[in-house]
Design an enzyme around this catalytic site. Structure first.
Site, PDB file in Angstrom:
ATOM      1  N   ASP A  48       0.857  -1.187   0.000  1.00 25.82           N
ATOM      2  CA  ASP A  48       0.000   0.000   0.000  1.00 25.82           C
ATOM      3  C   ASP A  48       0.892   1.236   0.000  1.00 25.82           C
ATOM      4  O   ASP A  48       1.073   1.910   1.012  1.00 25.82           O
ATOM      5  CB  ASP A  48      -0.921  -0.011   1.224  1.00 25.82           C
ATOM      6  N   GLU A  95      -1.634   0.677  -8.289  1.00 20.22           N
ATOM      7  CA  GLU A  95      -2.231   1.652  -9.190  1.00 20.22           C
ATOM      8  C   GLU A  95      -3.748   1.465  -9.185  1.00 20.22           C
ATOM      9  O   GLU A  95      -4.263   0.429  -8.748  1.00 20.22           O
ATOM     10  CB  GLU A  95      -1.679   1.500 -10.605  1.00 20.22           C
TER      11      GLU A  95
END
EC number: 3.2.1.4
Length: 620
Positions: free
Chosen positions: A575, A584
């Site tokens: 993360d 993404e």
């Protein structure tokens, strides 16, 4: 029992110093939102012992409402523990504040609610408004001032890239300029890509068509969703979709335009050989920056020059397919727009037939390639959409001549593999029984995979590709369609398995959706939702889906942060905004999240209250 959590935390810490603290790891792997009253309900309890463990569910008053023993599964060698499955399916009474307890461990609160997925459906759709190009993003529609921003790339009138690519090939450019203002930014960057826009747009429009096939009122009825077009008499879902459709139409090459492009060359080799073609009716592959920008970068501050990049057969067929779909949907809504879409679809089909081997090649600095060396599936998909819209024999002939017509569905849809989209349209719109059966057969295979996997998801491979979460959601769409056609509850159960995995029932104990769950994704790779990099920028709004675990193309040499080498497949995720191969966000990933969340919120087999995504979400 907590060993794997500690390993995961240390592995991430070894990649980069954390810029924002996460809540402490959870002990139970379960959907962090909760469950639908009539759904299967499963949690996983990681434990070092192979013996069953007693568990109980307590309600908000601390009363025990359900209890039992875990079902231990064999030790997972990659993770180092026994996954103990807990079946909570008997828990059906709606309520908030339920907790699962076993030994000295207690879960975070979760809910049993018929409206569990209604807010998520709205927030997932709002992702597209947030990522509109060419228009200001206003606070009253975006959920607050922190997500408001000036228009990015307004009045985008551009010409074709002319000059050298990274391999030394000199591209000749073109003699015209197109106004390609609008559309959706593709992902974490500011590029706009026709092949990714095509599948994302089709997915939203297919959700509308499924609702029509079921005989219900439109999902996201006019005025129910916060976008500027609300109140115009058209479904808000269709209004959002039209924003992208208008952009795709604008990417079409003018009639009579001559272009010099590589023909028949499938790789970024040097030298590329350029051939003169009649490019009229083709679609440019993308509009993007000349060079990559860094993080963060608000789109209105983008300093780079923007260019159209050469048309491709794949992009042209994406336009043909979605414009044909547009033509039949808007036929009774806006006849002029419908006619415009159909004309564009016919022009694109003719151009693709004339230029059947123009592949997306060229290595450029500021945009992704989206290369595809096999466009037979795009031809099949476009023919299916045109046949479903027109019924014309020429398109039926093209369908029957395609190798995909009688082929099984061997993988889920994705931007480079769109044959399943054509099969779905033929099954749903043209009522083709063979195509319907091919999709049901695929659902059966994935159902078997779910029964064989540790975490019960319909995906048994140990190869997790870039955007793996969207692969699961695209399988969930076909499983949901199988449930629609057969009425068999097991298919719906596997759709729920996918959502459970995305929202916390995974080996990381993380929700991959921003704003949802006790430990949601917080730091996507996105140039505006870049609070991790610069506190002056906002975090992601609720409802953005991370690409998810990736052990096939991560790490890359140009990726500053990535999961550790040798990570167990479902744990290869970070993360962190700098991990573009795992964290993404993208339009073609959020579109199936909209589809699946909406289907679960409106599925006729779900016992729910009168609320649905056709109504506005509750105010927070």
């Amino acid at each position: 029992m907590m060993k794997r959590r500690l390993i995961a935390v240390l592995a991430v810490a070894s990649c980069t110093a954390p810029l924002r603290a996460d809540p402490p790891p959870l002990v139970f792997d379960l959907n962090q939102l909760g469950f639908l009253p009539d759904s299967p309900k499963r949690a996983v309890f990681p434990h070092m012992s192979a013996e069953p463990v007693k568990w109980s569910v307590i309600d908000a008053t601390s009363a025990v409402v359900l209890s039992g023993e875990t079902q231990p599964r064999p030790k997972d060698a990659a993770l180092g523990y026994h996954p103990h499955v807990i079946d909570l399916s008997a828990l059906r009474t709606p309520g908030k504040g339920y907790r699962l307890a076993a030994g000295n461990s207690t879960s975070n609160p979760f809910a049993i609610s018929a409206d569990l997925y209604r807010p998520l459906a709205h927030d997932a759709l709002s992702y597209f408004y947030h990522n509109r190009a060419g228009t200001p993003i206003l606070a009253r529609f975006a959920g607050g001032e922190r997500w408001a921003r000036p228009a990015g790339h307004p009045e985008e009138r551009v010409t074709c890239f002319a000059g050298e690519d990274n391999r030394g090939n000199r591209w000749p450019g073109c003699g015209y300029t197109l106004d390609v203002t609008g559309g959706w930014y593709d992902a974490g960057d500011h590029g706009k890509y026709v092949v990714n826009g095509g599948i994302a747009l089709w997915t939203l429009l297919n959700l509308h068509e499924l609702r029509q096939a079921r005989g219900g009122a439109p999902v996201f009825a006019d005025g129910s969703h916060p976008i500027p077009e609300a109140g115009n008499g058209v479904s808000d879902l269709l209004d959002e979709a039209r924003w992208e459709m208008e952009f795709l139409l604008a990417m079409q090459v003018p009639e009579g335009a001559r272009l010099r492009v590589p023909v028949g060359q499938k790789t970024n080799q040097r030298p590329l050989v350029f051939t003169d073609i009649d490019g009229g009716g083709m679609a440019h592959h993308k509009i993007a920056d000349e060079r990559w920008t860094g993080l963060p970068m608000r789109p209105d501050r983008d300093p780079e020059t923007r260019y159209l990049y050469a048309p491709s057969t794949a992009a042209t067929l994406n336009l043909a397919a979605t414009a044909a779909q547009c033509a039949r949907i808007w036929r009774g809504i806006d006849a002029a727009f419908s006619a415009r879409c159909l004309e564009a679809a016919r022009r694109a089909w003719a151009a693709a037939e004339r230029n059947a081997q123009v592949y997306a090649v060229g290595d450029f600095n500021g945009s992704g390639g989206y290369g595809d060396s096999d466009v037979s599936d795009e031809f099949f998909w476009a023919a299916a959409e045109l046949f479903a819209t027109t019924g014309e024999a020429v398109f039926e002939k093209a369908l029957r001549a395609s190798p995909h017509f009688a082929a099984p569905v061997d993988k889920e849809p994705g931007w480079p593999s769109v044959a399943p989209l054509g099969k779905i349209t033929l099954a749903l719109i043209a009522n083709s029984q063979p195509q319907k059966q091919a999709l049901i057969d695929a659902a059966d295979r994935w159902s078997a995979e779910a029964r064989a996997t540790t975490y019960g998801i319909p995906y048994a491979s140990d190869r997790y590709a870039w955007g793996s979460n969207s692969n699961l959601l695209n399988r969930a769409i076909i499983l949901a369609l199988a449930a629609h056609w057969t009425g068999e509850a097991r298919y719906r159960g596997h759709v729920i398995d996918v959502m459970d995995y995305l929202l916390g029932r995974n080996p990381l104990g993380r929700s991959f959706v921003s704003g949802y769950g006790a430990r949601p994704m917080r730091n996507p790779h996105h140039r505006f939702w870049a609070h991790q990099i610069d506190p002056a920028y906002p975090p992601p709004p609720p409802g953005a889906l991370s690409g998810g675990p990736n052990n096939t193309s991560s790490p890359r040499s140009d990726e500053p942060v990535a999961p550790p080498k040798g990570c167990a497949p479902q744990t290869c995720w970070v993360d962190d905004a700098r991990s573009f191969t795992t964290n993404e966000v993208a339009i073609n990933w959020n579109a199936p999240l909209v589809w699946v969340a909406t289907w679960l919120a409106t599925s006729p087999s779900a016992s729910r209250s009168s609320a649905s995504p056709s109504q506005a979400p509750p105010k927070s």
